[in-house]
Scaffold this motif. Structure first.
Motif, mmCIF file in Angstrom:
data_model
loop_
_atom_site.group_PDB
_atom_site.id
_atom_site.type_symbol
_atom_site.label_atom_id
_atom_site.label_comp_id
_atom_site.label_asym_id
_atom_site.label_seq_id
_atom_site.Cartn_x
_atom_site.Cartn_y
_atom_site.Cartn_z
ATOM 1 N N SER A 15 0.809 -1.225 0.000
ATOM 2 C CA SER A 15 0.000 0.000 0.000
ATOM 3 C C SER A 15 0.838 1.269 0.000
ATOM 4 N N ASN A 51 -8.991 3.913 -1.303
ATOM 5 C CA ASN A 51 -9.893 4.477 -0.295
ATOM 6 C C ASN A 51 -9.476 5.909 0.000
ATOM 7 N N ASN A 52 -10.467 6.760 0.251
ATOM 8 C CA ASN A 52 -10.167 8.168 0.529
ATOM 9 C C ASN A 52 -10.662 8.580 1.906
ATOM 10 N N THR A 53 -9.994 9.606 2.464
ATOM 11 C CA THR A 53 -10.533 10.353 3.598
ATOM 12 C C THR A 53 -10.753 11.770 3.072
ATOM 13 N N TYR A 54 -10.717 12.801 3.953
ATOM 14 C CA TYR A 54 -10.879 14.167 3.470
ATOM 15 C C TYR A 54 -9.642 14.666 2.737
ATOM 16 N N PHE A 134 -16.798 9.916 2.766
ATOM 17 C CA PHE A 134 -16.042 8.670 2.699
ATOM 18 C C PHE A 134 -16.690 7.649 3.619
ATOM 19 N N LEU A 135 -16.235 6.409 3.520
ATOM 20 C CA LEU A 135 -16.739 5.324 4.356
ATOM 21 C C LEU A 135 -15.645 4.923 5.332
ATOM 22 N N GLY A 136 -16.001 4.750 6.611
ATOM 23 C CA GLY A 136 -14.970 4.392 7.556
ATOM 24 C C GLY A 136 -15.510 4.215 8.957
ATOM 25 N N PHE A 137 -14.615 4.192 9.947
ATOM 26 C CA PHE A 137 -14.922 3.934 11.355
ATOM 27 C C PHE A 137 -15.355 2.479 11.526
ATOM 28 N N PRO A 139 -16.879 -0.801 8.843
ATOM 29 C CA PRO A 139 -17.050 -1.091 7.415
ATOM 30 C C PRO A 139 -18.408 -0.604 6.911
ATOM 31 N N TYR A 143 -19.829 8.756 6.287
ATOM 32 C CA TYR A 143 -19.712 10.087 6.881
ATOM 33 C C TYR A 143 -20.384 11.058 5.925
ATOM 34 N N SER A 205 -21.312 -2.654 0.244
ATOM 35 C CA SER A 205 -22.046 -1.400 0.467
ATOM 36 C C SER A 205 -22.434 -0.817 -0.888
#
Length: 244
Positions: A15, A51-54, A134-137, A139, A143, A205
């Motif tokens: 990764s 995968n992304n965050t902000y 994004f999707l997280g915390f 599975p 958000y 999802s």
């Protein structure tokens, strides 16, 4: 497009992590998703998922990264490319939510903090379209941004041990949905009977970052009927395509 480049780092042997700065002139989500789409569409060799965050992209390969410098250079060249933006298909899901007291464990606390009757909380929450950042915390946990300022409130000081599957909550400037039962600290105002994450399905999802969700208020009887449809596999998602 932006000329600022992210910080590249190797997270593990499979990764890479790309991080843009958070303060000053942070990257906006649309630009981040644009880069993500470019990488997904043009640099697909060996990429398993992104995968992304902000402000970051995590790129996972299906093999060991043998030449890290070459991998960094390939991604940097693609990001610097000033080609016309790629059109993304954006979908809007309408998701039923029951805001009745038995599904809204924090109803009283929310009304007291916001100084609003809970009926007005429901009206506001179900009147806006929310973007999936994004999707997280957990599975499949979406958000969602776009929460009206009247509903902004902090997380609980003391998280609870058991938040039910489908619970819809508020935290700071966001709203979100628990895809499965879990400990949690969001302020719970309702629950959807729809299963938004199923590890037995592919994809597990239906949501993608950039999609939108609009909540539709339902009563207890509708909740029970929809729950039966979900259990029997007869539930049909309400979704429309906004652009392509």
């Amino acid at each position: 497009m932006r000329e600022e480049m992210p910080i590249f780092s190797r997270l593990n042997e499979h990764s890479l992590l790309l991080q843009w700065k958070e303060k000053g002139n942070p990257i906006d989500l649309e630009t981040l998703l644009f880069y993500k789409t470019k990488l997904q569409n043009k640099n697909t060799q060996s990429i398993l998922e992104i995968n992304n965050t902000y402000n970051s992209l995590l790129i996972t390969y299906d093999c060991t990264i043998e030449n890290i410098d070459s991998a960094f250079e390939a991604i940097a060249e693609l990001i610097k490319d000033e080609e016309a933006p790629i059109q993304r298909s954006i979908r809007r899901f309408t998701l039923p939510v029951c805001y009745a007291a038995e599904f809204a464990m924090d109803q009283q606390e929310v009304s007291a903090y916001l100084k609003l009757p809970f009926e007005e909380v429901i009206s506001l929450h179900s009147s806006f379209n929310y973007r999936i950042d994004f999707l997280g915390f957990l599975p499949g946990f979406p958000y969602l941004s776009g929460l009206p300022s009247e509903l902004h409130m902090p997380r609980k000081k003391n998280p609870v041990q058991q938040v039910p599957q489908g619970a819809v909550g508020l935290a700071e400037t966001q709203t979100g949905i628990y895809p499965q039962s879990s400990p949690g600290g969001w302020q719970i105002i309702g629950q959807t009977p729809v299963m938004i994450f199923d590890g037995q399905q592919q994809p597990p999802s239906p949501f993608l970052p950039g999609d939108e969700i609009r909540f539709q208020a339902i009563d207890e009887d509708q909740f029970m009927r929809l729950s039966e449809k979900v259990k029997s596999g007869m539930y049909t998602w309400q979704v429309e395509t906004l652009s392509s």
